[in-house]
Scaffold this motif. Structure first.
Motif, short mmCIF file in Angstrom:
data_model
loop_
_atom_site.label_atom_id
_atom_site.label_comp_id
_atom_site.label_asym_id
_atom_site.label_seq_id
_atom_site.Cartn_x
_atom_site.Cartn_y
_atom_site.Cartn_z
N GLY A 25 -2.75 1.51 -5.17
CA GLY A 25 -2.91 2.55 -6.15
C GLY A 25 -1.62 2.79 -6.91
N ALA A 26 -1.70 3.59 -7.94
CA ALA A 26 -0.54 3.92 -8.76
C ALA A 26 0.52 4.60 -7.90
N GLY A 27 1.72 4.06 -7.92
CA GLY A 27 2.83 4.65 -7.18
C GLY A 27 2.86 4.30 -5.70
N ALA A 28 1.86 3.62 -5.18
CA ALA A 28 1.87 3.24 -3.77
C ALA A 28 2.84 2.08 -3.57
N PRO A 29 3.63 2.10 -2.51
CA PRO A 29 4.62 1.05 -2.30
C PRO A 29 4.01 -0.32 -1.98
N ALA A 30 2.85 -0.33 -1.36
CA ALA A 30 2.23 -1.60 -0.97
C ALA A 30 0.71 -1.45 -0.98
N ALA A 31 0.03 -2.58 -1.00
CA ALA A 31 -1.43 -2.58 -0.93
C ALA A 31 -1.87 -2.28 0.49
N GLU A 63 -5.37 3.96 -12.26
CA GLU A 63 -5.70 2.54 -12.12
C GLU A 63 -5.25 2.04 -10.76
N ALA A 64 -5.88 1.00 -10.30
CA ALA A 64 -5.53 0.36 -9.04
C ALA A 64 -5.63 -1.15 -9.20
N GLU A 65 -4.89 -1.85 -8.38
CA GLU A 65 -4.96 -3.31 -8.35
C GLU A 65 -5.68 -3.70 -7.06
N VAL A 66 -6.71 -4.50 -7.19
CA VAL A 66 -7.54 -4.90 -6.05
C VAL A 66 -7.38 -6.40 -5.83
N THR A 67 -7.12 -6.79 -4.60
CA THR A 67 -7.06 -8.20 -4.24
C THR A 67 -8.14 -8.46 -3.20
N LEU A 141 2.78 -12.25 0.04
CA LEU A 141 2.89 -10.80 -0.12
C LEU A 141 2.98 -10.12 1.24
N ALA A 142 3.20 -10.91 2.28
CA ALA A 142 3.26 -10.38 3.63
C ALA A 142 4.44 -9.42 3.77
N GLU A 143 4.21 -8.37 4.50
CA GLU A 143 5.25 -7.41 4.79
C GLU A 143 5.39 -7.29 6.29
N ALA A 144 6.56 -6.88 6.71
CA ALA A 144 6.79 -6.68 8.14
C ALA A 144 5.91 -5.53 8.62
N PRO A 145 5.37 -5.64 9.83
CA PRO A 145 4.54 -4.55 10.34
C PRO A 145 5.37 -3.28 10.50
N MET A 146 4.69 -2.15 10.38
CA MET A 146 5.37 -0.87 10.55
C MET A 146 5.80 -0.73 12.00
N PRO A 147 6.98 -0.18 12.24
CA PRO A 147 7.44 -0.01 13.63
C PRO A 147 6.54 0.96 14.39
N THR A 148 6.25 0.61 15.63
CA THR A 148 5.43 1.46 16.48
C THR A 148 5.79 1.21 17.93
N SER A 149 5.60 2.20 18.75
CA SER A 149 5.88 2.03 20.18
C SER A 149 4.79 1.21 20.86
N ALA A 150 3.68 0.99 20.19
CA ALA A 150 2.57 0.25 20.78
C ALA A 150 2.83 -1.25 20.83
N THR A 151 3.75 -1.75 20.04
CA THR A 151 4.00 -3.19 20.05
C THR A 151 5.09 -3.50 21.06
N THR A 152 4.88 -4.55 21.81
CA THR A 152 5.89 -4.99 22.76
C THR A 152 6.16 -6.46 22.52
N ARG A 153 7.37 -6.80 22.34
CA ARG A 153 7.74 -8.19 22.12
C ARG A 153 8.78 -8.54 23.16
N ARG A 154 8.37 -9.29 24.17
CA ARG A 154 9.28 -9.68 25.24
C ARG A 154 9.20 -11.18 25.43
N GLU A 155 10.19 -11.71 26.10
CA GLU A 155 10.18 -13.14 26.39
C GLU A 155 9.07 -13.46 27.38
N ILE A 156 8.54 -14.67 27.30
CA ILE A 156 7.52 -15.14 28.23
C ILE A 156 8.18 -15.35 29.58
N PRO A 157 7.56 -14.86 30.67
CA PRO A 157 8.14 -15.10 32.00
C PRO A 157 8.27 -16.60 32.28
N ALA A 158 9.37 -16.98 32.87
CA ALA A 158 9.66 -18.39 33.11
C ALA A 158 8.57 -19.08 33.92
#
Length: 171
Positions: A25-31, A63-67, A141-158
């Motif tokens: 939408g108008a003025g929105a930072p991202a789709a 106005e809006a841009e639709v993809t 047009l990919a953007e980094a996901p919004m930060p959240t405590s629900a995501t966990t990114r850890r190394e795979i156990p050996a």
């Protein structure tokens, strides 16, 4: 003239078949990805209530841009501009759009009473195509996901790799 008709047909068919559209939408930072229905020549949306999708930057008359993405592969098929029209609750156009939308709304917390809640709390919008298609962008047009405590990114156990390889050898 033929090009305009082909553009219109492409917009309609692609939007009808896609479960999600990306709308900026108008003025929105991202789709944002929004669920919708195609009804009487426009994409219809419901949102902004406590239980519904947010509709940032989508104001009546703006106005809006639709993809539109491919339902099969998920890639961009077509982009188009739209005029945003807010439907008045209880109007004939609102009732017709809501009848289509309620059939597509998944997991509504209030079941059949959702249309009453939509009338009280939400906005029902029509995104009406205003012309031809827009050129598709060259890059991602990919953007980094919004930060959240629900995501966990850890190394795979050996030991996990060895454990998975053992199971493959046995099978």
């Amino acid at each position: 003239m033929t090009s305009a008709l082909l553009d219109r047909a492409l917009v309609e068919e692609a939007t009808k078949k896609s479960g999600l559209i990306w709308v900026r939408g108008a003025g929105a930072p991202a789709a944002r990805a929004l669920w919708h229905v195609w009804h009487e020549g426009a994409a219809c949306l419901v949102g902004d209530g406590s239980e519904e999708q947010p509709l940032p930057g989508l104001a009546d008359g703006s106005e809006a841009e639709v993809t539109v993405r491919s339902k099969d592969k998920g890639g961009r098929l077509v982009s188009w501009t739209a005029k945003v029209v807010q439907l008045a609750p209880g109007s004939e156009a609102w009732e017709a759009a809501v009848a289509e939308l309620k059939g597509k709304r998944l997991n509504a917390p209030d079941g059949e009473a959702m249309t009453e809640r939509w009338a009280r709390e939400c906005r029902v919008l029509r995104l009406e195509p205003t012309g031809g298609t827009l050129p598709l962008p060259d890059g991602s047009l990919a953007e980094a996901p919004m930060p959240t405590s629900a995501t966990t990114r850890r190394e795979i156990p050996a030991g996990l790799v060895r454990l998975l390889m053992k199971k493959r050898k046995r099978g």
